[in-house]
Write a protein that holds these residues in place. Structure first.
Motif, PDB file in Angstrom:
ATOM      1  N   THR A 315      27.520  49.935  46.835  1.00 38.68           N
ATOM      2  CA  THR A 315      28.853  50.248  46.285  1.00 38.68           C
ATOM      3  C   THR A 315      29.961  49.777  47.239  1.00 38.68           C
ATOM      4  O   THR A 315      30.962  49.179  46.819  1.00 38.68           O
ATOM      5  N   ASN A 316      29.750  50.030  48.524  1.00 41.81           N
ATOM      6  CA  ASN A 316      30.748  49.606  49.523  1.00 41.81           C
ATOM      7  C   ASN A 316      30.894  48.094  49.552  1.00 41.81           C
ATOM      8  O   ASN A 316      32.004  47.547  49.670  1.00 41.81           O
ATOM      9  N   LEU A 317      29.746  47.396  49.479  1.00 40.54           N
ATOM     10  CA  LEU A 317      29.791  45.925  49.476  1.00 40.54           C
ATOM     11  C   LEU A 317      30.543  45.399  48.260  1.00 40.54           C
ATOM     12  O   LEU A 317      31.244  44.383  48.334  1.00 40.54           O
ATOM     13  N   SER A 318      30.392  46.097  47.126  1.00 42.64           N
ATOM     14  CA  SER A 318      31.116  45.690  45.915  1.00 42.64           C
ATOM     15  C   SER A 318      32.625  45.807  46.141  1.00 42.64           C
ATOM     16  O   SER A 318      33.394  44.903  45.803  1.00 42.64           O
ATOM     17  N   TYR A 319      33.057  46.941  46.770  1.00 40.46           N
ATOM     18  CA  TYR A 319      34.479  47.108  47.073  1.00 40.46           C
ATOM     19  C   TYR A 319      34.964  46.018  48.023  1.00 40.46           C
ATOM     20  O   TYR A 319      36.048  45.427  47.837  1.00 40.46           O
ATOM     21  N   ILE A 320      34.148  45.758  49.064  1.00 43.85           N
ATOM     22  CA  ILE A 320      34.544  44.754  50.070  1.00 43.85           C
ATOM     23  C   ILE A 320      34.733  43.388  49.439  1.00 43.85           C
ATOM     24  O   ILE A 320      35.694  42.659  49.723  1.00 43.85           O
ATOM     25  N   ALA A 321      33.801  43.023  48.554  1.00 48.85           N
ATOM     26  CA  ALA A 321      33.888  41.712  47.901  1.00 48.85           C
ATOM     27  C   ALA A 321      35.159  41.604  47.059  1.00 48.85           C
ATOM     28  O   ALA A 321      35.868  40.595  47.096  1.00 48.85           O
ATOM     29  N   ASN A 322      35.441  42.670  46.284  1.00 46.55           N
ATOM     30  CA  ASN A 322      36.636  42.643  45.423  1.00 46.55           C
ATOM     31  C   ASN A 322      37.921  42.575  46.266  1.00 46.55           C
ATOM     32  O   ASN A 322      38.847  41.812  45.970  1.00 46.55           O
ATOM     33  N   TYR A 323      37.960  43.412  47.313  1.00 51.66           N
ATOM     34  CA  TYR A 323      39.161  43.432  48.157  1.00 51.66           C
ATOM     35  C   TYR A 323      39.348  42.101  48.875  1.00 51.66           C
ATOM     36  O   TYR A 323      40.477  41.600  49.033  1.00 51.66           O
ATOM     37  N   THR A 324      38.241  41.515  49.364  1.00 50.82           N
ATOM     38  CA  THR A 324      38.317  40.233  50.080  1.00 50.82           C
ATOM     39  C   THR A 324      38.879  39.138  49.181  1.00 50.82           C
ATOM     40  O   THR A 324      39.693  38.309  49.611  1.00 50.82           O
ATOM     41  N   GLN A 325      38.425  39.132  47.907  1.00 50.93           N
ATOM     42  CA  GLN A 325      38.924  38.119  46.971  1.00 50.93           C
ATOM     43  C   GLN A 325      40.432  38.291  46.752  1.00 50.93           C
ATOM     44  O   GLN A 325      41.189  37.309  46.710  1.00 50.93           O
ATOM     45  N   THR A 326      40.879  39.546  46.632  1.00 48.41           N
ATOM     46  CA  THR A 326      42.324  39.796  46.429  1.00 48.41           C
ATOM     47  C   THR A 326      43.139  39.337  47.643  1.00 48.41           C
ATOM     48  O   THR A 326      44.211  38.719  47.510  1.00 48.41           O
ATOM     49  N   VAL A 327      42.634  39.633  48.853  1.00 48.48           N
ATOM     50  CA  VAL A 327      43.331  39.202  50.070  1.00 48.48           C
ATOM     51  C   VAL A 327      43.430  37.686  50.117  1.00 48.48           C
ATOM     52  O   VAL A 327      44.472  37.116  50.473  1.00 48.48           O
ATOM     53  N   ARG A 328      42.324  37.016  49.748  1.00 52.29           N
ATOM     54  CA  ARG A 328      42.321  35.544  49.768  1.00 52.29           C
ATOM     55  C   ARG A 328      43.356  34.986  48.788  1.00 52.29           C
ATOM     56  O   ARG A 328      44.101  34.061  49.108  1.00 52.29           O
ATOM     57  N   THR A 329      43.419  35.589  47.609  1.00 57.33           N
ATOM     58  CA  THR A 329      44.402  35.147  46.599  1.00 57.33           C
ATOM     59  C   THR A 329      45.830  35.377  47.112  1.00 57.33           C
ATOM     60  O   THR A 329      46.715  34.524  46.949  1.00 57.33           O
ATOM     61  N   ASN A 330      46.028  36.541  47.743  1.00 60.83           N
ATOM     62  CA  ASN A 330      47.367  36.849  48.267  1.00 60.83           C
ATOM     63  C   ASN A 330      47.780  35.866  49.361  1.00 60.83           C
ATOM     64  O   ASN A 330      48.950  35.458  49.454  1.00 60.83           O
ATOM     65  N   ARG A 331      46.856  35.501  50.233  1.00 60.84           N
ATOM     66  CA  ARG A 331      47.181  34.557  51.317  1.00 60.84           C
ATOM     67  C   ARG A 331      47.583  33.197  50.766  1.00 60.84           C
ATOM     68  O   ARG A 331      48.476  32.529  51.298  1.00 60.84           O
TER      69      ARG A 331
END
Length: 658
Positions: A315-331
């Motif tokens: 579950t934590n890895l799922s959150y990390i993956a989603n958050y990482t993708q959002t950060v990448r898009t924001n950058r």
């Protein structure tokens, strides 16, 4: 006092001369350089230790070396002045003063050596000390200063002006400011206006204040015009109440969106699924326990704990993956925005550097320079256009900067969450490793029953558990997307709120500008009233000055026959400063424009008035008397020194042709 006789021996350029005055006026004639002034010097040196010009005389009594100009040594010859004076009580006093070189013989030397000069004093033939001699003069003739003032035609007018003024006020009496105010009812308010300040200080203060007020009065219309232009540049603005209502509504929407985000993060649906997963896992564990032996129960518990940790890690890895993708898009969005900001800065710099093209100041048809007003209008238009462009670039840049700040804040929050979940997984990994170590520690002969895997209830629970885990993952992924959408809504609402805030700021600025215009108008009116009041006060002070000058001058001048005195000088600012200088009735001043003859006549008048005031009737030596055509008559004895063709000093009775 009367001068009976004056005898000079080896005094300056006179070897020997006796003036038999007998207490009467005398005229002494002679060419320049034969000794007329020397007679006057001898008389004043005898009584005051100074020359007729009130200078130290000792170095000039002896003959001077024609080459060096220094006094020559004469081996101790006596240089003396003897005088017989008759005091007011008719007693005659013999006064004598001797000046000579001092020669002394040093031990071990054959000849005497020159060691300076010595002055000896005698009264009625008896030697006296300098102190006793001077005290006798003061007590029996007059105080030295008074003696000089009433017997010298140059002494008083060469005194420091402050001392002259003190003496005149002592003779005639001063006039107080209260006397001047009491003499003119128009001045009754002056003490209250001055508030304890001197007249000159008050004038300085008023003139300084008037100058400052004038400066302000000149500046205020310009400030009003500038403020009006600033107000006009703001253009037509909406009503404050409308903007405030819109702003209130936008903030409500933003609070609602933020509340939804909080509700999702703390959502009950997600917790409900997690609780159901825990229940299913518990039932599966019960089934396992049912099939396992006592020793196998421990293995089952450890495996159950490992599975639970694995589920939580997934579950934590799922959150990390989603958050990482959002950060990448924001950058990527930040990089795009920064590129646009760089372009805006370049554009701003290029527009800022632009200057008015002087070619536009020349008529394209005739080639002549346009009129100054047209050039100024063109420059004004150019500056306005440039300012508008720069303002628009600033607005775009500020909007992008706000958006970047929101993205950066979101990334900071997401990266914090990623960091937290990574920390959680690190702890899960560490705990799982510990559990695996516990499994490895269980003896190998313990076999785990596998019959529970064939249990239908167990199979149903496993299917249900798989479904719940998938449902949990789907909800978490959907929530992240919904939260991202809500964050975008919050960001847009921020922009709308900032837009309304900018309009409110412009409205506030316009209100301040309007208030400033009214303040400036009120200030202009107030300063005008103050200026008129200061003018009235200044006129009153000028009246006081005029009266003071007139009253004090008249009071002093009334004491003299022909002498007049300038007692005040007018300043540039309208004030007066005290002074003191003798002048003629026509205003010729003693120290600049008065002729020699006028100086003598004025001085004799001053001497006569001072003699009457101090009660001292003393002889006067009048040098350059030939310059006076109508000598003023005075009570005191006069010795007139007159330039003539005579080769030697010639004494005559006054008013005789020779």
């Amino acid at each position: 006092m009367k001068l009976i006789s004056l005898e000079l021996t080896n005094f300056k350029n006179i070897k020997h001369f006796v003036l038999e005055a007998n207490g009467e006026d005398k005229n002494i004639y002679g060419k320049n350089g034969v000794g007329k002034t020397t007679l006057a010097d001898a008389y004043y040196w005898l009584l005051t230790d100074k020359s007729s010009l009130d200078k130290k005389l000792d170095s000039d009594i002896k003959p001077a070396d024609p080459v060096t100009g220094n006094p020559m040594q004469d081996g101790g010859i006596e240089h003396s002045v003897e005088g017989i004076v008759e005091l007011e009580n008719k007693n005659r006093i013999f006064l004598k003063k001797v000046y000579k070189e001092k020669w002394t013989k040093q031990n071990g030397r054959a000849e005497k050596e020159f060691s300076g000069h010595v002055t000896s004093y005698f009264i009625n033939g008896a030697p006296r000390s300098k102190r006793d001699f001077n005290e006798f003069i003061c007590e029996n003739i007059a105080d030295i200063e008074v003696l000089k003032m009433v017997s010298s035609t140059i002494f008083f007018n060469n005194m420091a002006w402050k001392r002259q003024r003190e003496i005149l006020l002592d003779v005639c009496g001063d006039i107080s400011d209260n006397d001047i105010i009491a003499a003119d009812e128009r001045l009754t308010q002056l003490p209250k206006i001055l508030e304890g300040k001197s007249v000159n200080d008050f004038i300085d203060i008023v003139c300084t204040r008037k100058k400052k007020i004038n400066s302000e009065l000149d500046k205020i219309p310009i400030r009003i015009d500038e403020t009006t232009k600033q107000l006009n540049e703001l253009g037509e603005l909406p009503v404050r109440e409308t903007i405030e209502t819109e702003l209130k509504d936008l903030r409500k929407q933003q609070d609602k969106a933020r509340g939804t985000i909080t509700a999702i993060n703390n959502g009950s649906e997600l917790n409900n699924i997690k609780n159901r997963i825990d229940i299913v896992n518990s039932k599966i564990s019960q089934i396992k326990q049912y099939y396992e032996l006592q020793d196998k129960e421990k293995v089952l518990q450890i495996e159950q704990e490992i599975n639970k940790l694995k589920s939580e890690s997934d579950t934590n890895l799922s959150y990390i993956a989603n958050y990482t993708q959002t950060v990448r898009t924001n950058r990527e969005k930040l990089q795009e925005n920064n590129t646009e900001l760089s372009s805006l800065r370049t554009e701003y710099s290029e527009i800022f550097k632009t200057v008015f093209d002087e070619k536009q100041a020349v008529c394209p048809t005739c080639g002549q320079v346009l009129p100054e007003e047209m050039i100024n209008e063109a420059i004004k238009k150019f500056n306005a256009n440039r300012a508008n462009k720069l303002k628009e670039i600033n607005r775009k840049g500020q909007k992008i900067a706000i958006k970047n700040k929101e993205i950066e804040n979101q990334n900071i929050e997401l990266e914090k969450r990623i960091h937290d979940y990574n920390d959680k997984n690190a702890k899960i990994c560490e705990k799982s490793n510990e559990l695996f170590k516990q499994l490895e520690a269980i003896p190998d002969n313990i076999e785990t029953a596998s019959s529970y895997t064939d249990d239908d209830k167990y199979k149903k629970l496993r299917v249900e558990l798989t479904g719940l885990n998938k449902e949990l993952s789907d909800i978490q992924t959907g929530n992240l997307s919904k939260i991202s959408e809500l964050n975008s809504t919050v960001t847009q609402l921020d922009l709308d709120i900032n837009s309304r805030m900018e309009k409110l700021a412009l409205i506030t600025q316009a209100e301040k500008l309007k208030n400033r215009i009214e303040e400036l108008k009120s200030q202009h009116k107030k300063l005008g009233v103050e200026f008129e009041t200061l003018e009235q006060h200044l006129n009153l002070v000028q009246l006081f000055i005029t009266n003071k000058v007139r009253m004090l001058t008249n009071k002093i001048n009334d004491k003299f026959t022909i002498a007049r005195f300038k007692l005040f000088e007018q300043q540039i600012n309208g004030g007066i400063t005290e002074c003191c200088e003798a002048i003629t009735a026509n205003g010729a001043s003693y120290n600049s424009s008065m002729s020699n003859g006028e100086r003598v006549k004025i001085s004799l008048d001053i001497c006569a008035t001072l003699a009457e005031h101090y009660g001292k009737d003393l002889p006067i030596f009048v040098d350059n008397a030939e310059s006076v055509t109508d000598m003023q008559k005075t009570k005191n004895q006069k010795i007139l020194l007159i330039v003539s063709h005579h080769d030697e000093l010639t004494v005559r009775e006054p008013y005789k042709n020779n």
